[in-house]
Design a protein around this motif. Structure first.
Motif, PDB file in Angstrom:
ATOM      1  N   SER A 213       0.863  -1.174   0.000  1.00 29.27           N
ATOM      2  CA  SER A 213       0.000   0.000   0.000  1.00 29.27           C
ATOM      3  C   SER A 213       0.900   1.225   0.000  1.00 29.27           C
ATOM      4  N   TRP A 214       0.576   2.171  -0.859  1.00 27.26           N
ATOM      5  CA  TRP A 214       1.350   3.403  -0.871  1.00 27.26           C
ATOM      6  C   TRP A 214       0.484   4.550  -1.349  1.00 27.26           C
ATOM      7  N   VAL A 215       0.887   5.738  -0.962  1.00 30.59           N
ATOM      8  CA  VAL A 215       0.155   6.944  -1.340  1.00 30.59           C
ATOM      9  C   VAL A 215       1.169   8.063  -1.550  1.00 30.59           C
ATOM     10  N   VAL A 216       0.955   8.853  -2.591  1.00 34.26           N
ATOM     11  CA  VAL A 216       1.767  10.044  -2.801  1.00 34.26           C
ATOM     12  C   VAL A 216       0.865  11.262  -2.651  1.00 34.26           C
ATOM     13  N   SER A 217       1.441  12.330  -2.191  1.00 32.83           N
ATOM     14  CA  SER A 217       0.683  13.572  -2.024  1.00 32.83           C
ATOM     15  C   SER A 217       0.538  14.275  -3.367  1.00 32.83           C
ATOM     16  N   GLY A 218      -0.263  15.326  -3.368  1.00 32.56           N
ATOM     17  CA  GLY A 218      -0.462  16.108  -4.579  1.00 32.56           C
ATOM     18  C   GLY A 218       0.807  16.755  -5.098  1.00 32.56           C
TER      19      GLY A 218
ATOM     20  N   TYR B 212       5.270  11.063   0.533  1.00 35.42           N
ATOM     21  CA  TYR B 212       4.719   9.739   0.219  1.00 35.42           C
ATOM     22  C   TYR B 212       4.850   8.856   1.452  1.00 35.42           C
ATOM     23  N   ILE B 213       4.054   7.791   1.479  1.00 31.39           N
ATOM     24  CA  ILE B 213       4.130   6.758   2.521  1.00 31.39           C
ATOM     25  C   ILE B 213       4.041   5.413   1.819  1.00 31.39           C
ATOM     26  N   VAL B 214       4.941   4.497   2.165  1.00 30.45           N
ATOM     27  CA  VAL B 214       4.957   3.150   1.605  1.00 30.45           C
ATOM     28  C   VAL B 214       4.868   2.153   2.755  1.00 30.45           C
TER      29      VAL B 214
ATOM     30  N   GLN C  31      -2.968  -3.763  11.756  1.00 24.85           N
ATOM     31  CA  GLN C  31      -2.773  -3.451  10.341  1.00 24.85           C
ATOM     32  C   GLN C  31      -2.107  -2.085  10.190  1.00 24.85           C
ATOM     33  N   ASN C  32      -1.329  -1.940   9.121  1.00 24.66           N
ATOM     34  CA  ASN C  32      -0.874  -0.617   8.724  1.00 24.66           C
ATOM     35  C   ASN C  32      -2.046   0.067   8.020  1.00 24.66           C
ATOM     36  N   LEU C  33      -2.576   1.120   8.619  1.00 21.01           N
ATOM     37  CA  LEU C  33      -3.698   1.852   8.037  1.00 21.01           C
ATOM     38  C   LEU C  33      -3.158   3.074   7.294  1.00 21.01           C
ATOM     39  N   LEU C  34      -3.302   3.070   5.972  1.00 22.70           N
ATOM     40  CA  LEU C  34      -2.921   4.233   5.175  1.00 22.70           C
ATOM     41  C   LEU C  34      -4.146   5.070   4.856  1.00 22.70           C
ATOM     42  N   TYR C  35      -3.904   6.372   4.679  1.00 20.48           N
ATOM     43  CA  TYR C  35      -5.012   7.337   4.603  1.00 20.48           C
ATOM     44  C   TYR C  35      -4.689   8.407   3.571  1.00 20.48           C
ATOM     45  N   ALA C  36      -5.733   8.912   2.905  1.00 21.96           N
ATOM     46  CA  ALA C  36      -5.631  10.119   2.070  1.00 21.96           C
ATOM     47  C   ALA C  36      -7.006  10.766   2.028  1.00 21.96           C
ATOM     48  N   ASP C  37      -7.057  12.081   1.816  1.00 22.30           N
ATOM     49  CA  ASP C  37      -8.352  12.744   1.688  1.00 22.30           C
ATOM     50  C   ASP C  37      -8.329  13.755   0.556  1.00 22.30           C
TER      51      ASP C  37
ATOM     52  N   PRO D 290      -3.820  13.596  -3.862  1.00 26.16           N
ATOM     53  CA  PRO D 290      -3.206  12.306  -3.539  1.00 26.16           C
ATOM     54  C   PRO D 290      -3.637  11.204  -4.507  1.00 26.16           C
ATOM     55  N   LEU D 291      -2.742  10.246  -4.689  1.00 25.84           N
ATOM     56  CA  LEU D 291      -3.007   9.051  -5.484  1.00 25.84           C
ATOM     57  C   LEU D 291      -2.627   7.857  -4.628  1.00 25.84           C
ATOM     58  N   PHE D 292      -3.526   6.880  -4.550  1.00 34.76           N
ATOM     59  CA  PHE D 292      -3.463   5.829  -3.529  1.00 34.76           C
ATOM     60  C   PHE D 292      -3.468   4.469  -4.223  1.00 34.76           C
ATOM     61  N   ALA D 293      -2.637   3.538  -3.771  1.00 35.93           N
ATOM     62  CA  ALA D 293      -2.629   2.166  -4.295  1.00 35.93           C
ATOM     63  C   ALA D 293      -2.647   1.173  -3.149  1.00 35.93           C
ATOM     64  N   ASN D 294      -3.300   0.040  -3.379  1.00 36.88           N
ATOM     65  CA  ASN D 294      -3.376  -1.000  -2.346  1.00 36.88           C
ATOM     66  C   ASN D 294      -3.574  -2.348  -3.018  1.00 36.88           C
ATOM     67  N   ASP D 295      -2.777  -3.353  -2.612  1.00 38.53           N
ATOM     68  CA  ASP D 295      -3.029  -4.732  -3.081  1.00 38.53           C
ATOM     69  C   ASP D 295      -2.628  -5.718  -1.987  1.00 38.53           C
TER      70      ASP D 295
END
Length: 836
Positions: A281-286, A534-536, A475-481, A294-299
């Motif tokens: 799971s990862w997210v990058v900021s704007g 970003y957060i990975v 769990q590692n909880l990732l977040y974006a809004d 933000p753009l968010f991915a999870n698998d």
């Protein structure tokens, strides 16, 4: 003789007619359970009209004017598509498989009823707030509305064959309790350390502790942390943890039995007990994205099987407001209301497993004169004794006596002498013993309630508040809004220990080894808008060694996290959805690139091996399914692990070849004379050069025998395949072909972003765990989001959406994740209206 011949011919004819008739009956029954997806259905219990639009992938988008009707409808459509799966899963979770499948599963039920997932879930029902309890009941009402006028093959084809095993079986109505028991099963599936705790202890019989430690290396300093800049706001100091490797050999047979029980349960949960479970799971900021949002991915990487573990769904209150708060889309678990991973109108979230050390095994000293008592601090105290009744088929029952200590239930099911315990541990010798399990998930919590709160959260503060109830699994909880924020929160009850580090079982006849509570939530790592942008989170270590609390001693060793981070930093420009799709497909094997240089300079007996070695040295590590180099490397890697470890490790402990193996072998390569390099079955004293040379030459011979001498005819995907097998029906010859699907050639491998994992302990390169779904959430425009899971929405064999996602999933393609109602309606071939 002619008479006998006629009789035999007659019997053959009758048998042929029976077989043909059965085949015709099965054929005619296949579509009995296919759901109605158009028109209108009137349902008792529904308060108002509900619209269900199904898109081209069969994904239902539900629109209702009240929360009760919304979750009623979710229960109804779950049952339409997947009730067999729901029914089977609730029997696993409750330890009631024998009620469904008969006497063959009694041992599994005994273990599960001893552990007591259902007992704990009953207690959790009383902890739920009124809103969560009402949601569970609405969902159950919807499931039961579907079951009300259906039976047998009208529900699912599996019940036709189940009738052969258990003719009297009829599905019971759905209860809220069934939802919570399956949540325990999922927490069990994501456990991490207990199996290793047992294995370490058993290996002490044949190996010194320092050599066992080499099989469980420390997290490499050069690999990324999820929160590299995290520091506690307040000081929190605990005593230094102490390892307790001194355990008696007398425990090992008992621990081996426990491990066999664990593996059996894992099998019924649909997975390989040795499979590598994890997630990306990862997210990058704007600041880094093309859209400025933000753009968010999870698998999540979970067990294989058909139907898929996930069920995609959209839940829409119309209109959304204080009385009807849900606007969500993503993936759900069948059997549970709400969305587990997805987004609402304001926020997106994803999960990856932490692998927190939340299980401990305690050696219990049992009173030899009273098996219902155990020693605690020099006194005999009473165990809590619970009698569980196990239903076997339709008529037979058996009673099971479960004994529970303050450290949890006794799971070993046997007593014995602790021979030589005082000599190996320095502790007083208990005369009789048992093994008890303490696990955070066996203590009542509100994890289900937490998920519903996350579904409703509107900002990071509400998201964190919801996470406070997320007890297990951690769990590692990732977040974006949509306001541009990205964040992270570690939730869960993670024990504070002062006398052990959780690596080995500990004495349970003294309170010295009891947990000292849990890490306070406010001390659990979190972040909002980190400076990196970003957060990975890919199951790698969360924080560095300065963090004062023990979270885990085994992590994924960071190869996936490193590759994701590298791809983010190497992006040729602002990151968009197309780039994310390439990242999710990425099949670079960083671990292989650390091992392959060891082949340089080796002298081989033939020129061909040297040429193939040179080919590997020039390889970029991409495990594309068409790659010949990937096939060659993995033949070599499997053989290398065989030659290093199989001479000293029991078969059940052979390494699987994922990230721990890469780090272990990398460390051994720096120590050419390490005892692991020596083959103890020979008189010679082998070094790393000997083993590397022999392993590569054997791999070349094996791959040539299997695929020919020309590497142009070699392809990783010819052996690295995924076959989706039904959790029950795959056990029956002929019948299995109605339900199983595959094989599908796939890219990737273990410790790779595209984590189609395999095990080097097996004879094949077949996939053992996989990216169970892939999601990309675009917070600049929800309608640009994408998602796919492994098989299809339907659990009905031969239904149009039973296997329609599998090939696109194998190709790492995506379906649209529609959000706006106008978009949904325009793309929906099916519209079903549910009416009171």
């Amino acid at each position: 003789m002619r008479t006998v011949g006629r009789i035999l011919l007659g019997l053959l004819a009758v048998l042929l007619l029976v077989v043909v008739g059965a085949g015709i009956y099965v054929y005619l029954s296949i579509d009995n359970s296919f759901p109605q997806t158009q028109g209108e259905i009137h349902l008792t219990g529904l308060n108002g009209p509900v619209d269900v639009y199904r898109d081209a992938a069969g994904v239902p988008h539900i629109f209702a004017s009240s929360e009760y009707d919304l979750f009623f409808a979710q229960g109804f459509v779950h049952a339409q598509d997947r009730f067999w799966q729901m029914d089977f899963q609730r029997h696993v979770g409750a330890g009631r498989l024998s009620e469904m499948l008969g006497s063959n599963t009694i041992d599994t039920d005994i273990f599960l009823r001893t552990v007591g997932w259902e007992r704990v879930s009953r207690l959790e029902l009383d902890l739920l707030d009124d809103e969560s309890a009402a949601t569970l009941q609405a969902y159950a009402d919807g499931v039961n509305a579907y079951l009300a006028d259906r039976q047998g093959t009208q529900i699912s084809l599996e019940y036709l064959f189940l009738g052969l095993l258990n003719p009297g079986y009829e599905p019971a109505p759905w209860e809220p309790l069934n939802t919570l028991t399956w949540a325990k099963a999922m927490a069990w599936d994501l456990r991490d350390n207990m199996d290793d705790e047992i294995k370490r202890s058993i290996l002490l019989a044949s190996l010194p502790a320092e050599r066992i430690a080499e099989l469980y290396p420390a997290y490499p300093e050069e690999q990324p942390l999820i929160l590299p800049e995290y520091e506690l706001d307040e000081s929190a100091v605990i005593a230094e943890l102490q390892s307790q490797p001194g355990l008696p050999q007398g425990l090992q047979p008992l621990l081996s039995k426990v491990l066999r029980d664990l593996n059996t349960v894992d099998g019924w949960l649909g997975g390989d007990p040795e499979a590598e479970l994890g997630s990306n799971s990862w997210v990058v900021s704007g600041e880094l994205s093309a859209s400025g949002a933000p753009l968010f991915a999870n698998d999540p990487h979970l067990s294989t099987g058909i139907p898929s573990l996930w069920y995609q769904v959209g839940l829409h209150c119309q209109p959304a407001g204080p009385d009807c708060q849900y606007e969500n889309i993503g993936v759900s678990f069948v059997g549970a209301p709400g969305v587990v991973i997805g987004h609402n109108a304001q926020i997106a979230w994803g999960l990856t497993n932490v692998g927190a050390d939340v299980m401990d095994l305690y050696v219990i000293r049992v009173n030899p004169d009273n098996p219902d008592q155990y020693e605690m601090n020099g006194q005999w105290v009473d165990m809590q004794v619970v009698t569980e009744q196990i239903q076997i088929g339709s008529s037979e029952t058996m009673d099971l006596k479960v004994r529970i200590t303050e450290f949890g239930p006794i799971i070993s099911g046997a007593f014995g002498d602790l021979e030589d315990f005082h000599e190996t541990s320095g502790l007083n010798l208990p005369q009789d013993y048992a093994i008890a399990l303490r696990w955070t998930a066996l203590e009542p919590g509100r994890t289900f309630q937490s998920i519903l709160k996350i579904n409703r959260a509107q900002d990071f503060d509400e998201f964190r508040q919801a996470a406070r109830d997320f007890v297990a699994p951690s769990q590692n909880l990732l977040y974006a809004d949509i306001d541009g924020n990205i964040g992270y929160q570690l939730p869960g009850h993670i024990p504070v220990r002062t006398m052990s580090d959780g690596r080995y079982p500990v004495p349970g006849w003294t309170s010295d080894f009891a947990w000292q509570g849990y890490i306070p939530f406010d001390y659990l790592p979190y972040a909002l808008n980190p400076e990196a942008g970003y957060i990975v989170a890919a199951n790698n270590a969360i924080v560095g060694p300065d963090y004062p609390f023990h979270i885990a001693d085994i992590w994924d060793y960071g190869y996936r996290a490193k590759r994701i981070e590298d791809l983010i930093l190497a992006a040729p420009g602002p990151i968009d959805s197309d780039y994310y799709q390439g990242m999710l497909k990425d099949s670079a094997n960083l671990g292989a690139l650390e091992i392959i240089p060891s082949l340089a300079g080796l002298d081989f007996a033939d020129q061909r091996s040297a040429q193939l070695r040179d080919t590997l040295l020039a390889w970029n590590g991409d495990q594309h399914r068409d790659s010949s180099e990937a096939l060659l490397f993995n033949y070599f890697w499997r053989q290398l692990l065989t030659d290093i470890f199989h001479d000293e490790l029991p078969e059940d402990y052979w390494p699987g070849g994922s990230s721990p193996s890469f780090v272990t072998v990398k460390n051994l390569l720096a120590d050419p004379a390490n005892p692991w390099w020596d083959d103890v079955t020979t008189a010679a004293k082998e070094t790393s050069t000997d083993i590397l040379t022999a392993a590569f030459e054997t791999a070349v011979a094996d791959i040539s025998a299997a695929h020919g001498n020309d590497p142009a005819g070699w392809a990783w995907g010819s052996e690295h395949t995924m076959t989706f097998e039904h959790e029950v029906m795959s056990s029956f010859p002929l019948i299995d072909s109605l339900f199983n699907r595959g094989p599908f050639a796939v890219h990737g491998g273990s410790s790779i972003v595209n984590a189609n994992n395999w095990s080097a302990a097996n004879d094949s390169f077949a996939v053992t765990s996989l990216p169970s779904k892939r999601s990309i959430f675009d917070l600049s425009n929800w309608d640009n989001s994408l998602q796919i899971h492994t098989t299809g929405q339907s659990g009905h064999a031969n239904a149009p959406h039973y296997i329609d996602m599998a090939q696109p999933w194998a190709d790492v393609l995506f379906n649209p994740l529609y959000w706006e109602r106008t978009t949904i309606e325009a793309a929906a071939p099916d519209h079903l209206r549910l009416l009171p």
